[in-house]
Design a protein around this motif. Sequence first.
Motif, PDB file in Angstrom:
ATOM      1  N   VAL A 299       0.870  -1.170   0.000  1.00 25.00           N
ATOM      2  CA  VAL A 299       0.000   0.000   0.000  1.00 25.00           C
ATOM      3  C   VAL A 299       0.912   1.227   0.000  1.00 25.00           C
ATOM      4  CG1 VAL A 299      -1.909  -1.137   1.195  1.00 25.00           C
ATOM      5  CG2 VAL A 299      -0.173   0.066   2.528  1.00 25.00           C
ATOM      6  N   ILE A 300       0.335   2.401  -0.196  1.00 25.80           N
ATOM      7  CA  ILE A 300       1.101   3.646  -0.169  1.00 25.80           C
ATOM      8  C   ILE A 300       0.649   4.462   1.036  1.00 25.80           C
ATOM      9  CG2 ILE A 300       1.654   5.801  -1.382  1.00 25.80           C
ATOM     10  CD1 ILE A 300       2.841   3.334  -2.713  1.00 25.80           C
ATOM     11  N   TRP A 301       1.606   4.919   1.817  1.00 27.23           N
ATOM     12  CA  TRP A 301       1.346   5.806   2.955  1.00 27.23           C
ATOM     13  C   TRP A 301       2.409   6.900   2.942  1.00 27.23           C
ATOM     14  CZ3 TRP A 301       4.471   5.995   7.637  1.00 27.23           C
ATOM     15  CH2 TRP A 301       3.954   6.875   8.603  1.00 27.23           C
ATOM     16  N   ARG A 302       1.968   8.153   2.997  1.00 30.64           N
ATOM     17  CA  ARG A 302       2.877   9.308   2.926  1.00 30.64           C
ATOM     18  C   ARG A 302       3.779   9.261   1.700  1.00 30.64           C
ATOM     19  NH1 ARG A 302       5.001  10.877   9.011  1.00 30.64           N
ATOM     20  NH2 ARG A 302       2.959  11.442   9.806  1.00 30.64           N
ATOM     21  N   GLY A 303       3.241   8.751   0.614  1.00 29.72           N
ATOM     22  CA  GLY A 303       4.007   8.664  -0.621  1.00 29.72           C
ATOM     23  C   GLY A 303       5.049   7.561  -0.634  1.00 29.72           C
ATOM     24  N   LYS A 304       5.047   6.699   0.374  1.00 27.56           N
ATOM     25  CA  LYS A 304       6.036   5.632   0.472  1.00 27.56           C
ATOM     26  C   LYS A 304       5.350   4.272   0.350  1.00 27.56           C
ATOM     27  CE  LYS A 304       8.627   8.204   3.969  1.00 27.56           C
ATOM     28  NZ  LYS A 304       9.061   8.171   5.380  1.00 27.56           N
ATOM     29  N   PRO A 305       6.073   3.277  -0.205  1.00 31.23           N
ATOM     30  CA  PRO A 305       5.514   1.923  -0.206  1.00 31.23           C
ATOM     31  C   PRO A 305       5.562   1.338   1.207  1.00 31.23           C
ATOM     32  CG  PRO A 305       7.750   1.897  -1.069  1.00 31.23           C
ATOM     33  CD  PRO A 305       7.396   3.339  -0.826  1.00 31.23           C
TER      34      PRO A 305
END
Length: 201
Positions: free
Chosen positions: A65-71
């Motif tokens: 998933v993506i969170w704060r633009g990070k994987p």
Amino acid sequence: MANSGVDKGRRRVLIAATSVVGAAGVAAVAAPFLNSWNPSARALAAGAPVEVSVTKAEPGQLIRVIWRGKPVWLVNRTKDMLDTLAGLAERLKDPTSEEHPEQQPAYAKNLARTREGKEQYLVLVGICTHLGCSPTYRPELAPADLGADWKGGWYCPCHGSRFDLAGRVFKNVPAGKNLQVPPYYFKDEKTILIGEDGGKA
């Protein structure tokens, strides 16, 4: 008699046209106002929590998933995978997560690097702590390219860093820190919220 020259059909057309233009004007003013209540894409990228269903991950499987633009990875580890963790301490740079406590919340500072009672589910930021590449998930045992002593984990193809199935970094590789565990908590038995710790350690 004064109204005898009025074209009633034309009046209806003008009233209808004015109503349509007025409604469009109200919508044009209201739309930006209502949209201002929603979080922007920038706000979402800056840290809005992400909800993930653990039922999406089969045993041994990794989902992203993506969170704060990070994987961010969620791995449903099997018992065999968890059993490999205890025997690796001598080969790891920071086996007890003491050297870099900022790499995980306090509740994930344990062998499995997870919340107590939920050891099978590992949550990690999928960015190598060397130069920011995204390591490859390699859960297989003893593949030819990684050697007979490989018990599963992550391999970074950029510069060769290796991490075990808890995201702990091996010795003699460029990366100096374990992979990051983001804040997260279980909203219920099937759902993890990444980005918040639920107010509990």
